[in-house]
Motif scaffolding. Structure first.
Motif, mmCIF file in Angstrom:
data_model
loop_
_atom_site.group_PDB
_atom_site.id
_atom_site.type_symbol
_atom_site.label_atom_id
_atom_site.label_comp_id
_atom_site.label_asym_id
_atom_site.label_seq_id
_atom_site.Cartn_x
_atom_site.Cartn_y
_atom_site.Cartn_z
ATOM 1 N N GLU A 43 0.824 -1.210 0.000
ATOM 2 C CA GLU A 43 0.000 0.000 0.000
ATOM 3 C C GLU A 43 0.854 1.253 0.000
ATOM 4 O O GLU A 43 1.949 1.278 0.546
ATOM 5 C CB GLU A 43 -0.973 0.007 1.174
ATOM 6 N N THR A 44 0.347 2.296 -0.650
ATOM 7 C CA THR A 44 1.025 3.580 -0.618
ATOM 8 C C THR A 44 0.608 4.323 0.646
ATOM 9 O O THR A 44 -0.415 4.004 1.255
ATOM 10 C CB THR A 44 0.697 4.421 -1.853
ATOM 11 N N VAL A 45 1.420 5.298 1.018
ATOM 12 C CA VAL A 45 1.186 6.038 2.249
ATOM 13 C C VAL A 45 1.195 7.534 1.933
ATOM 14 O O VAL A 45 2.164 8.050 1.369
ATOM 15 C CB VAL A 45 2.280 5.723 3.294
ATOM 16 N N THR A 46 0.117 8.209 2.284
ATOM 17 C CA THR A 46 0.072 9.655 2.167
ATOM 18 C C THR A 46 0.596 10.245 3.465
ATOM 19 O O THR A 46 0.101 9.914 4.541
ATOM 20 C CB THR A 46 -1.369 10.150 1.918
ATOM 21 N N VAL A 47 1.625 11.090 3.360
ATOM 22 C CA VAL A 47 2.220 11.739 4.524
ATOM 23 C C VAL A 47 1.774 13.195 4.510
ATOM 24 O O VAL A 47 2.104 13.939 3.585
ATOM 25 C CB VAL A 47 3.760 11.648 4.501
ATOM 26 N N ASN A 67 15.699 5.036 6.909
ATOM 27 C CA ASN A 67 15.724 3.582 6.699
ATOM 28 C C ASN A 67 14.843 3.165 5.531
ATOM 29 O O ASN A 67 15.178 2.234 4.792
ATOM 30 C CB ASN A 67 15.290 2.847 7.963
ATOM 31 N N SER A 68 13.725 3.859 5.348
ATOM 32 C CA SER A 68 12.829 3.532 4.234
ATOM 33 C C SER A 68 13.489 3.845 2.895
ATOM 34 O O SER A 68 13.396 3.058 1.952
ATOM 35 C CB SER A 68 11.521 4.325 4.350
ATOM 36 N N VAL A 69 14.165 4.993 2.812
ATOM 37 C CA VAL A 69 14.855 5.367 1.572
ATOM 38 C C VAL A 69 15.943 4.355 1.259
ATOM 39 O O VAL A 69 16.075 3.898 0.113
ATOM 40 C CB VAL A 69 15.448 6.792 1.669
ATOM 41 N N ARG A 70 16.723 3.972 2.275
ATOM 42 C CA ARG A 70 17.790 2.993 2.053
ATOM 43 C C ARG A 70 17.221 1.630 1.662
ATOM 44 O O ARG A 70 17.772 0.956 0.787
ATOM 45 C CB ARG A 70 18.663 2.875 3.293
ATOM 46 N N LYS A 71 16.149 1.225 2.295
ATOM 47 C CA LYS A 71 15.568 -0.093 2.032
ATOM 48 C C LYS A 71 14.892 -0.158 0.668
ATOM 49 O O LYS A 71 15.072 -1.106 -0.084
ATOM 50 C CB LYS A 71 14.551 -0.427 3.129
ATOM 51 N N LEU A 72 14.100 0.873 0.351
ATOM 52 C CA LEU A 72 13.305 0.854 -0.870
ATOM 53 C C LEU A 72 14.036 1.423 -2.077
ATOM 54 O O LEU A 72 13.693 1.105 -3.217
ATOM 55 C CB LEU A 72 12.008 1.657 -0.663
ATOM 56 N N GLY A 73 15.019 2.271 -1.850
ATOM 57 C CA GLY A 73 15.634 3.013 -2.937
ATOM 58 C C GLY A 73 14.787 4.243 -3.235
ATOM 59 O O GLY A 73 13.603 4.299 -2.898
ATOM 60 N N GLU A 74 15.405 5.237 -3.869
ATOM 61 C CA GLU A 74 14.718 6.514 -4.074
ATOM 62 C C GLU A 74 13.433 6.385 -4.884
ATOM 63 O O GLU A 74 12.395 6.934 -4.500
ATOM 64 C CB GLU A 74 15.652 7.513 -4.761
ATOM 65 N N ASP A 75 13.460 5.670 -5.993
ATOM 66 C CA ASP A 75 12.271 5.579 -6.852
ATOM 67 C C ASP A 75 11.095 4.918 -6.147
ATOM 68 O O ASP A 75 9.982 5.439 -6.168
ATOM 69 C CB ASP A 75 12.592 4.826 -8.145
ATOM 70 N N LYS A 76 11.337 3.790 -5.508
ATOM 71 C CA LYS A 76 10.249 3.095 -4.808
ATOM 72 C C LYS A 76 9.759 3.907 -3.609
ATOM 73 O O LYS A 76 8.567 3.924 -3.313
ATOM 74 C CB LYS A 76 10.693 1.701 -4.367
ATOM 75 N N ARG A 78 9.692 7.189 -3.356
ATOM 76 C CA ARG A 78 8.855 8.298 -3.866
ATOM 77 C C ARG A 78 7.488 7.795 -4.328
ATOM 78 O O ARG A 78 6.517 8.546 -4.273
ATOM 79 C CB ARG A 78 9.568 8.992 -5.011
ATOM 80 N N LYS A 79 7.416 6.572 -4.800
ATOM 81 C CA LYS A 79 6.124 6.011 -5.217
ATOM 82 C C LYS A 79 5.287 5.560 -4.025
ATOM 83 O O LYS A 79 4.072 5.631 -4.053
ATOM 84 C CB LYS A 79 6.338 4.851 -6.182
ATOM 85 N N LYS A 80 5.941 5.089 -2.988
ATOM 86 C CA LYS A 80 5.238 4.574 -1.820
ATOM 87 C C LYS A 80 4.764 5.684 -0.900
ATOM 88 O O LYS A 80 3.637 5.650 -0.421
ATOM 89 C CB LYS A 80 6.136 3.615 -1.041
ATOM 90 N N TYR A 81 5.634 6.642 -0.616
ATOM 91 C CA TYR A 81 5.313 7.731 0.319
ATOM 92 C C TYR A 81 5.007 9.004 -0.465
ATOM 93 O O TYR A 81 5.883 9.581 -1.096
ATOM 94 C CB TYR A 81 6.471 7.951 1.298
ATOM 95 N N ILE A 82 3.756 9.405 -0.420
ATOM 96 C CA ILE A 82 3.291 10.587 -1.144
ATOM 97 C C ILE A 82 3.178 11.722 -0.137
ATOM 98 O O ILE A 82 2.390 11.653 0.799
ATOM 99 C CB ILE A 82 1.904 10.316 -1.795
#
Length: 83
Positions: A43-47, A67-76, A78-82
């Protein structure tokens, strides 16, 4: 992906607190919002950052989302956390 989850940064702060600052405060927010769990699902997350917040420091952001940026990478990330 469609936004399915929403978090409001600073929703737990006293009404007179206007600044989100400090890596330790960001790490506490990460735990509060269960970001490790959110990183592992689809699921995506609106912040949301309320208008009462004047400043969100880089140290807070890194503590909360580093930790989220390191785990997911920048592209993922940015798509996950809006924001």
């Amino acid at each position: 992906m469609q936004a399915e989850k929403s978090i409001i940064l600073g929703d737990h702060l006293p009404s007179n607190k206007r600044i989100l600052s400090g890596r330790d405060v960001g790490e506490q927010a990460r735990l509060r919002y269960h970001l490790d769990d959110l990183d592992t699902n689809e699921e995506t997350v609106t912040v949301e950052i309320p208008v009462k917040i004047w400043t969100l420091s880089a140290s807070f952001f890194l503590g909360c989302f580093g930790n989220s940026v390191r785990k997911l990478g920048e592209d993922k990330f940015r798509k996950k956390y809006i924001f």
